[in-house]
Design an enzyme around this catalytic site. Structure first.
Site, PDB file in Angstrom:
ATOM      1  N   ALA A 265       0.825  -1.203   0.000  1.00 34.69           N
ATOM      2  CA  ALA A 265       0.000   0.000   0.000  1.00 34.69           C
ATOM      3  C   ALA A 265       0.865   1.261   0.000  1.00 34.69           C
ATOM      4  CB  ALA A 265      -0.945  -0.008   1.201  1.00 34.69           C
ATOM      5  N   HIS A 266       2.009   1.215   0.682  1.00 35.72           N
ATOM      6  CA  HIS A 266       2.827   2.446   0.736  1.00 35.72           C
ATOM      7  C   HIS A 266       3.455   2.760  -0.620  1.00 35.72           C
ATOM      8  CE1 HIS A 266       6.354  -0.245   1.558  1.00 35.72           C
ATOM      9  NE2 HIS A 266       6.987   0.702   0.902  1.00 35.72           N
ATOM     10  N   CYS A 267       3.412   1.806  -1.539  1.00 36.20           N
ATOM     11  CA  CYS A 267       3.908   2.046  -2.901  1.00 36.20           C
ATOM     12  C   CYS A 267       2.837   2.686  -3.778  1.00 36.20           C
ATOM     13  CB  CYS A 267       4.322   0.732  -3.558  1.00 36.20           C
ATOM     14  SG  CYS A 267       5.841   0.035  -2.917  1.00 36.20           S
TER      15      CYS A 267
END
Ligand code: NAG
Ligand code: NAG
Length: 425
Positions: free
Chosen positions: A116-118
């Site tokens: 998700a942080h990508c």
């Protein structure tokens, strides 16, 4: 004269023979057995192959000196080009202008699994499949790039995740269309929801992240791999310095020997090759690779989202059904070959499908002489070409042969890759 006559006669006999053969070919209903693939591919150049266990983690398991920097990188080495056809390379542009490079995993013809942080806040995502060398001057031949923008670039992020949260850092990217599966691009498997902890199991981490910290290598232009082992939750929590997190949601790889993910490997897979099924499984999704600290000598564990905990969520979002673990006690062929591909995709009659076909090799339909052939594995179709240049697939014999040795194909010149694709897809 005599020799000319002989040639004509031979050719004549050949054509009669060939037409009989073509008929036999058409009426044949069985397929080459699955083992034929390995026999064909045993004459391969190294890029044409399915993974085998001996080439995965174990080989790189031997302890290596931490000072052996050339070999060691962040623990591993360059992969064989296109060895891991499920690897996706993501170039992400965020709303605030930031850019990031991440890894991802192809889990079906349509979906990429990543972190998700990508993807949170992305306005543009370039997804590369079939990539090895992602540098600007790359001569990668099999790379396919999807440029997603605006709404198309919006991933499905696991609900409740926020930046910095160790758990649930997982997301899904949908491709604009189904990707053509071939030997360079092929999805990996999702794990079973009831998989054990796998502590002690050898696993393989793959990515385009930094491979050296001293000196700083920057991102790797080529895909790299490193083998490590799964460590226990208690060891991981105690050494990761990330507070407490759940064993169900995080799987950790040993980093004490410097076998580690690094900056740029985020979102990429922790891979597990399962001998009994002869397939790779994506059992983890990389959390933040160290951005500033020394990846090489920190000795910290590799933190990955434990995919087995998310297969139901993935099913909900993508329609990819969770697989049933094959029952090893009753090796009935019917059970093992039941196709399990998602039924959500509509079938294109012009595209070869392995649905309801037994595992094995198949000729490309309606094409008599071609270097291409299909490999069906558990309902999934893989397009292969004959590994030796100039050879074509001889279905009757279940092998690749020079056209002169394949009835009906005498004098045939194998087509270049691009033409065949244009014709078939
Ligand atoms: C990775 O490479 C980038 C680009 O050279 C560099 O800025 C960064 O510090 C490196 N990170 C690590 C952890 O090595
Ligand atoms: C999947 O969807 C169903 C129905 O919307 C929902 O009840 C369930 O909680 C979802 N499961 C997960 C893991 O998201």
């Amino acid at each position: 004269m005599l020799s000319n006559q002989r040639v004509v006669l031979t050719l004549f006999a050949y054509f009669i023979f060939a037409s009989i053969y073509v008929e036999a070919f058409n009426s044949r209903v069985t397929q080459c057995p699955a083992f034929a693939l390995s026999s064909i591919m045993s004459t391969r150049s190294s890029r044409y192959h399915l993974p085998v266990k001996s080439e995965s983690p174990e080989k790189s398991q031997q302890p290596e000196s931490l000072s052996n920097k050339d070999e060691r990188i962040v623990g591993g080495q360059e992969t064989t080009p296109n060895e891991f056809g499920f690897m996706a390379y993501l170039e992400v542009e965020f709303w605030n202008g930031d850019v990031a490079k991440c890894g991802g995993t192809l889990i079906s013809e349509r979906w990429i699994l990543t972190a998700a942080h990508c993807t949170v806040g992305a306005v543009k995502v370039a997804v590369s499949l079939g990539a090895h060398d992602v540098s600007p001057g790359s001569t990668d031949q099999h790379r396919v790039i999807y440029n997603l923008e605006g709404a198309a670039a919006q991933s499905i992020n696991y609900p409740g995740w926020y930046i910095g949260k160790v758990e649930d850092d997982i997301s899904l990217i949908e491709l604009p269309q189904d990707v053509v599966i071939n030997q360079w691009i092929k999805p990996t498997r999702l794990p079973y929801s009831d998989d054990p902890d796998q502590v002690g199991d050898p696993v393989l981490l793959t990515g385009w992240g930094n491979y050296s910290s001293t000196p700083d290598s920057g991102l790797s232009p080529v895909l790299r791999q490193v083998g490590t082992t799964v460590i226990s939750h208690s060891t991981c929590e105690a050494t990761a310095s990330q507070g407490s997190f759940s064993n169900d949601k995080i799987i950790c790889g040993d980093g004490t020997q410097g076998r580690r993910y690094c900056y740029g490997d985020d979102g990429g897979p922790m891979n597990d090759y399962r001998e009994d099924e002869q397939e790779w499984f994506v059992i983890g999704v990389a959390w933040f690779g160290d951005k500033t600290s020394d990846c090489q000598s920190s000795g910290k564990p590799n933190l990955y989202a434990r995919v087995s905990s998310y297969v139901d969520w993935i099913h909900n979002q993508t329609g990819i059904p969770p697989r049933q673990r094959p029952t090893t006690t009753t090796p009935t062929t019917t059970e093992r070959t039941t196709p399990t591909t998602p039924t959500t995709t509509t079938e294109d009659p012009n595209v070869f499908s392995c649905r309801n076909r037994e595992n094995g090799l198949y000729p490309v339909p309606d094409v008599q002489c071609t270097k291409y052939f299909y490999y069906c594995s558990n309902g999934m179709a893989y397009l292969y070409d004959c590994p030796v240049a100039g050879t074509i697939f001889y279905y009757e014999a279940c092998r690749c042969e020079y056209p002169a040795n394949v009835p009906g194909c005498y004098g045939y010149v194998p087509e270049p890759f691009a033409n065949a694709l244009k014709r078939k897809f």
